[in-house]
Design an enzyme around this catalytic site. Structure first.
Site, PDB file in Angstrom:
ATOM      1  CG  HIS A  80      -0.445   0.183   2.517  1.00  0.00           C
ATOM      2  ND1 HIS A  80      -0.092  -0.863   3.336  1.00  0.00           N
ATOM      3  CD2 HIS A  80      -0.189   1.305   3.229  1.00  0.00           C
ATOM      4  CE1 HIS A  80       0.346  -0.402   4.492  1.00  0.00           C
ATOM      5  NE2 HIS A  80       0.304   0.919   4.455  1.00  0.00           N
ATOM      6  CG  ASP A 124       0.128  -4.176   2.528  1.00  0.00           C
ATOM      7  OD1 ASP A 124       0.480  -3.498   1.544  1.00  0.00           O
ATOM      8  OD2 ASP A 124      -0.126  -3.681   3.647  1.00  0.00           O
ATOM      9  N   GLY A 217       2.520   6.066   9.235  1.00  0.00           N
ATOM     10  CA  GLY A 217       3.893   6.415   8.916  1.00  0.00           C
ATOM     11  C   GLY A 217       4.870   5.294   9.171  1.00  0.00           C
ATOM     12  CB  SER A 219       2.739   1.844   6.244  1.00  0.00           C
ATOM     13  OG  SER A 219       1.511   2.027   6.876  1.00  0.00           O
ATOM     14  N   GLY A 220       5.154  -0.405   6.124  1.00  0.00           N
ATOM     15  CA  GLY A 220       6.282  -0.879   5.328  1.00  0.00           C
ATOM     16  C   GLY A 220       7.544  -1.147   6.106  1.00  0.00           C
TER      17      GLY A 220
END
Length: 265
Positions: A80, A124, A217, A219-220
């Site tokens: 995402h 994801d 923030g 994320s990943g």
């Protein structure tokens, strides 16, 4: 139905932090006074070289994510995050406890998993290809990846989450400092009590013992056990980052072959 509603609100919270355009490269400063000590949510400030594999992914369309260095040309992040920019819209900072980093690299390609589903958050995961080689130092290193076919589910292991994400639900922007927290990996059957059948074998869930959590923030970014990457931060509950509910990651062992096929790593 209740489980579905909880997960629907969770989807609204998984997005990368939207950085105000006037401070896109230099995120808003999060207050870190005595009453708000440094944390992802309820975590601690990272030390120099503690997480040399962490990458700050500034998406030039106005978003911010985390990532993990897996080689001198590849950074692993969330799907995402990958869909928020074009091939060359990713500026990756490395080797710093602050963002923006003094050392950064640009992308020349983004590979989002072909089966990434923005509704269920299945698969994801994405890989950023850098336009030039990273220079490895004591502060910039590749993370250890699980072996192909590794069967360990890491249930009940202590793990670490790392990121520049918001330090609370009420924070006005991502943090300029890098934080981490120790959390517990929980069985998927327990995570399903909160999110139902959206929790598949390719998801790995964790909870903090004292409210530690990921937030917008983060994320990943990485979920690691002894510096081995086991998860890519994917979502939190729509009830809030500080709700105490489990938060989810993409399970790296489930995508290890895909990582190898795309990156050769």
């Amino acid at each position: 139905m209740q489980l579905l509603l909880i997960f629907l609100t969770a989807l609204a919270a998984v997005q990368a932090a939207k950085i105000p355009l006037q401070s896109r490269v230099h995120p808003l400063n999060v207050m870190l006074g005595a009453s708000k000590q440094g944390r992802i949510v309820n975590g601690d400030p990272a030390g120099p070289g503690q997480f040399p594999f962490y990458a700050a992914v500034d998406i030039l369309t106005g978003y911010f994510c985390g990532g993990s260095i897996i080689s001198n040309r590849w950074v692993l992040t969330a799907g995402h995050c990958g869909v928020l920019g074009g091939n060359t819209d990713f500026k990756v900072g490395v080797g710093s406890l602050r963002t923006p980093s003094d050392i950064f690299y640009f992308s020349d390609g983004i590979h989002v998993h072909d089966d990434y589903d923005p509704w269920t958050l299945a698969n994801d995961i994405a890989l950023i290809h850098l336009s030039s080689d990273l220079i490895f130092t004591d502060y910039v290193q590749a993370v250890t990846l699980p072996s192909i076919g590794e069967a360990n589910q890491f249930e009940d292991y202590n793990a670490e989450i790392v990121g520049h994400g918001k330090t609370s639900d009420g924070a006005s922007g991502v943090s300029p400092y890098l934080f981490y927290a120790v959390v517990s990996v929980i069985p998927n059957y327990y995570c399903k009590f909160y999110y139902g059948d959206f929790i598949t074998d390719s998801v790995i869930c964790a909870m903090g013992n004292s409210g530690q959590s990921t937030c917008n923030g983060d994320s990943g970014g990485p979920l690691v056990v002894d510096n081995k990457l086991i998860g890519v931060i994917s979502f939190v509950s729509g009830a809030g980052c500080g709700s105490g509910y489990p938060f989810g990651q993409t399970r790296v062992t489930s995508h290890r072959q895909w990582i190898l096929n795309v990156s050769g790593v």
